[in-house]
Design a protein around this motif. Structure first.
Motif, short mmCIF file in Angstrom:
data_model
loop_
_atom_site.label_atom_id
_atom_site.label_comp_id
_atom_site.label_asym_id
_atom_site.label_seq_id
_atom_site.Cartn_x
_atom_site.Cartn_y
_atom_site.Cartn_z
N THR A 219 11.02 4.91 5.78
CA THR A 219 9.91 3.96 5.17
C THR A 219 10.30 3.05 4.26
N HIS A 220 9.49 2.18 3.90
CA HIS A 220 9.69 1.00 2.70
C HIS A 220 8.29 0.90 1.86
N SER A 221 8.60 0.82 0.52
CA SER A 221 7.37 0.52 -0.28
C SER A 221 6.64 -0.74 0.13
N ASN A 222 5.30 -0.47 0.17
CA ASN A 222 4.42 -1.66 0.40
C ASN A 222 3.48 -2.14 -0.97
N ARG A 223 2.80 -3.24 -0.62
CA ARG A 223 2.10 -3.50 -1.86
C ARG A 223 0.79 -2.68 -2.00
N VAL A 224 0.09 -3.08 -3.03
CA VAL A 224 -1.46 -2.96 -3.00
C VAL A 224 -2.15 -3.75 -3.86
#
Length: 456
Positions: A219-224
């Motif tokens: 997985t890869h980090s996403n935004r908020v």
């Protein structure tokens, strides 16, 4: 207990995946597992009289159940690649638009006929925005309204209920990869399927993280996205909403060069609570039926934050801000724009003297005690920028509700078929981190269903 396809989640992705599977392969066995209720039983206890604020139900009827979090939204389907997700990066721009248009055809056939399709094509508003350092994104927008959206979902369910096995109030505890395919474990039983499609939406972000960890899926980090919901008189934005309905406008702040954007615009709409993983945030709805219209328009102003090193938990950051709001206000906080600018909290008395009547019973307070300064400064800048194209936006009585947080799942590593590193396991919709809208999530479900129909 044996199925050809196990579908986890009955939001837009799961619904349109099941629909297309029944169209292409009517003889196969499909099971759909949903943590929430069936559509007819989805009722929020807030009635404005006995129950005036969120009581944090174990399963939020607004966020979970058949139709997903979009069931009680205002039913906006944005047909565009410019926002709403990155599905086009996986399947191509033309294919993504084709699938979104196909979903629109299904919606029209299931009760949406007669609703309006808006477009930003050839509008003078784009030039007006550019003249004021604002940028209007291109899209065609089908507005069903919360009421017609519900009718469409009812008709979709009626078409599927005798062809697909639905398991409501059945949260999935574990997904296992076996020699036969996949085993789904619930509190009631275990179910086996050759293929598994996960479509758990944003509310399933924590669960999805666990599944990816257990199955070692990269997985890869996403935004908020963090911000507020603005509520003001309908007349202020009428020249925009009458022509475009949904205007996605982006502004780059002078102070920090951050991007602030409008999101989920609801002419004649209402502001509502949302419960995500026990955290109460704010959102907005609107109806197609004129009898249900209000005198206000509401929309979100959001700032995206993406963390990578050393801190990577973007959703955790958004949750901490929302929890602070819940701690200070017992839920959602509302503040007049004039009070915010003057550095004073809003009170019941000040709100009662306001010319804008709130459509949500929120706690008067001070958003500057909740929102990070950089984000709040950007929102204030954006309000003054919008005031140039919609005079009255920066009025003292404009209401700001906080906080609004859009949680995005971490991006699951997928191929062009939205398949994980495990053969036969697919992740679609907002739970994948790939889509962020009704139209993109629905299209991703159709895409995977067509792929499965070809290989089964």
């Amino acid at each position: 207990m044996n199925y050809d396809v196990l579908l986890i989640g009955a939001g837009p992705g799961g619904i349109y995946s099941a629909y297309e599977l029944m169209e292409k392969k009517p003889g196969i066995r499909v099971a759909v597992f949903e943590a929430g209720h069936e559509l007819a039983r989805r009722r929020c206890p807030i009635d404005g009289e006995k129950v005036k604020s969120c009581i944090k139900c174990p399963t939020c009827a607004i966020m979970n159940g058949f139709g997903g979090a979009g069931a009680f939204s205002d039913g906006k389907y944005n047909i565009t690649n410019q926002f709403g997700g990155t599905l086009c990066d996986y399947i191509g721009k033309n294919k993504a638009l084709e699938l979104m248009e196909y979903v629109d055809e299904i919606n029209m056939a299931c009760g949406g006929k007669g609703t309006k399709l808006y477009s930003t094509g050839n509008t003078h508003i784009k030039k007006l925005c550019l003249e004021n350092d604002l940028h209007l994104l291109d899209a065609s927008v089908r507005h069903l309204g919360t009421d017609i959206n519900y009718v469409v979902l009812e008709n979709l369910y009626n078409r599927l209920k005798d062809k697909v096995d639905f398991f409501f109030d059945t949260p999935v505890r574990q997904v296992k990869h076996t020699d036969e395919g996949y085993t789904v474990t619930t509190d009631k039983a275990e179910y086996i399927g050759k293929y598994c499609v996960i479509s758990v939406g944003r509310s399933g972000s924590k669960w999805m993280e666990t599944v990816c960890k257990d199955l070692e899926i990269p997985t890869h980090s996403n935004r908020v996205d963090i911000g507020v919901r603005v509520e003001l008189p309908y007349a202020v934005f009428a020249h925009l909403t009458d022509e475009l309905y949904e205007s996605k406008i982006v502004y780059r702040t002078e102070k920090f060069q951050d991007r602030v954007r409008t999101f989920c615009m609801n002419p004649h709409g209402v502001v509502v609570n949302e419960n995500t993983n026990g955290i109460v945030t704010v959102n907005g709805h609107s109806y197609e039926d004129p009898a249900l219209h209000t005198d206000n328009t509401n929309f979100a102003l959001l700032v995206a934050k993406h963390f990578s090193e050393p801190f990577k938990d973007s959703n955790g950051y958004g949750e901490s801000i929302a929890r602070l709001s819940n701690m200070l206000g017992g839920g959602v906080i509302v503040q007049r724009f004039g009070d915010l600018i003057r550095g004073q909290r809003s009170t019941v008395k000040r709100l009662s003297e306001s010319f804008v009547t709130p459509t949500l019973a929120a706690t008067p307070g001070d958003l500057s005690l909740v929102m990070p300064k950089r984000i709040l400064d950007g929102i204030i800048e954006m309000i003054y920028a919008l005031d140039k194209i919609a005079p009255g936006t920066a009025n003292d009585d404009t209401l700001l509700y906080g906080v609004e947080v859009k949680f995005y799942n971490m991006e699951v590593e997928l191929d062009e078929n939205l398949e994980t590193c495990h053969e036969g396991l697919y992740v679609i919709g907002d739970g994948s981190g790939v889509t962020h809208s009704l139209s993109h999530a629905s299209a991703s479900g159709v895409h995977v269903a067509r792929h499965l129909a070809e290989i089964m």
